[in-house]
Scaffold this active site. Structure first.
Site, short mmCIF file in Angstrom:
data_model
loop_
_atom_site.label_atom_id
_atom_site.label_comp_id
_atom_site.label_asym_id
_atom_site.label_seq_id
_atom_site.Cartn_x
_atom_site.Cartn_y
_atom_site.Cartn_z
N SER A 96 79.96 40.51 98.74
CA SER A 96 79.79 40.43 100.19
C SER A 96 80.19 39.03 100.63
O SER A 96 79.47 38.06 100.36
CB SER A 96 78.33 40.72 100.58
OG SER A 96 77.99 42.05 100.29
N LYS B 214 80.29 45.72 106.22
CA LYS B 214 79.15 45.27 105.42
C LYS B 214 78.28 44.31 106.22
O LYS B 214 77.04 44.37 106.14
CB LYS B 214 79.62 44.59 104.14
CG LYS B 214 78.50 44.05 103.26
CD LYS B 214 77.51 45.15 102.82
CE LYS B 214 76.31 44.59 102.04
NZ LYS B 214 76.65 44.15 100.69
N LYS C 163 72.50 34.61 103.59
CA LYS C 163 73.93 34.33 103.57
C LYS C 163 74.71 35.39 104.35
O LYS C 163 75.58 35.09 105.17
CB LYS C 163 74.41 34.25 102.13
CG LYS C 163 75.91 34.05 101.93
CD LYS C 163 76.66 35.36 101.70
CE LYS C 163 76.22 36.06 100.42
NZ LYS C 163 77.02 37.30 100.17
#
Length: 301
Positions: free
Chosen positions: A103, A178, A246
């Site tokens: 990701s 995502k 993150k």
């Protein structure tokens, strides 16, 4: 893909953490020739009995690979492994298929895709959702960005890792989807945590409450997988708060660039950052429950 075809396909797998390790194990079980590399040798050793061939460098893992998969924590990690000296683009043979399943930032995925194309590699960004259990079960949801013909070539391998595999657009689109996924999951976890702390404060039987709530419109995959472990104060990491923090940073940056308002997203991003700053970064993201307890003046176990 038949077992015989699988044996004829060599996969270089880089990154054998919480998600990467079971994914690589599933590919070994499917009969692929998997050559694995991790910065932590013990993680490689754990998979050798499952059929993994050990590599001591990234270059060794990808040199003879038909297909390369990276599953790494963050954008800088992928950039280093892909673009650095002895990395995937330098060591992999022309024509190999390179799938990054980490990701990372959408712009990072696009930059790697452009660099890969110049080196004669085919590139897809294919981040996943579902957490550690779905990685173990091979039932991940995989959102794939890249050319349609390359996606079609990748699907026979991805089918051993995920149950839902969807082509969502050009390179970088997988990471964009995502980011949206991570926003929705974080919002669900935060509201679930607030609801459970509220129920406990009212001395309601939480198991009964969860049972009826998950059967109605409030029910969700997040509730089904996380509610009971939250109440039990069990926060062994399936997906760490540090990583979700993150990912929400990726979302907020991309949303700002696109001029897309996300007022609730900004709040949940701040809450996730706060949980990390208060020492919970290595706990499962469901440990947002602990933050809500602290904000409510309750002690945390």
């Amino acid at each position: 893909m038949s077992t015989r075809q699988s044996r004829d396909t060599t996969i270089g797998f880089i990154g054998l953490g919480i998600m990467g390790s079971p994914m690589a194990a599933n590919l070994c079980a499917a009969g692929f020739d998997v050559v694995g590399y991790s910065r932590t040798p013990a993680k490689i050793d754990q998979l050798v009995p499952h059929g993994l061939r050990a590599a001591t460098t990234v270059a060794e893992a990808v040199r003879d690979a038909d297909l390369v998969i990276t599953m790494l924590p963050d954008s800088p990690d992928v950039e280093s492994v892909a673009l650095g000296s002895g990395g995937v683009l330098e060591a992999a043979r022309p024509g190999a298929l390179f799938i990054d399943m980490s990701s990372i930032r959408p712009d990072c995925a696009r930059a790697i895709g452009e660099a890969a194309d110049k080196r004669g590699l085919r590139f897809l960004d294919a981040p996943v959702s579902g957490g550690e259990q779905a990685a173990i079960d091979g039932t991940l949801s995989i959102m794939v960005g890249g050319p349609a013909d390359v996606v079609a070539d990748a699907k026979p391998v991805l089918a051993h890792l995920g149950k839902t595999i969807v082509h969502v657009g050009a390179v970088g689109s997988g990471q964009t989807v995502k980011a949206a996924n991570q926003l929705i999951v974080a919002g669900n976890i935060e509201l679930l945590a607030e609801a459970l702390v509220f129920l406990e404060a009212q001395q309601v039987d939480t198991e009964s409450a969860i049972a009826v709530l998950e059967a109605g419109l409030a029910g969700s995959t997040v509730m089904a997988r996380k509610a009971r472990s939250m109440v039990a104060r069990q926060f062994a990491p399936g997906f760490r708060i540090a990583l979700h923090d993150k990912d929400l940073g990726i979302f907020t940056t991309a949303a700002r660039a696109a001029g897309s308002a996300s007022p609730l997203g900004a709040v949940v991003a701040q809450l996730m950052s706060s949980a990390r700053a208060q020492g919970d970064g290595d706990l499962d993201h469901s440990a947002l429950f602990r933050l809500v307890e602290r904000l409510s003046g309750a002690s945390t176990a």
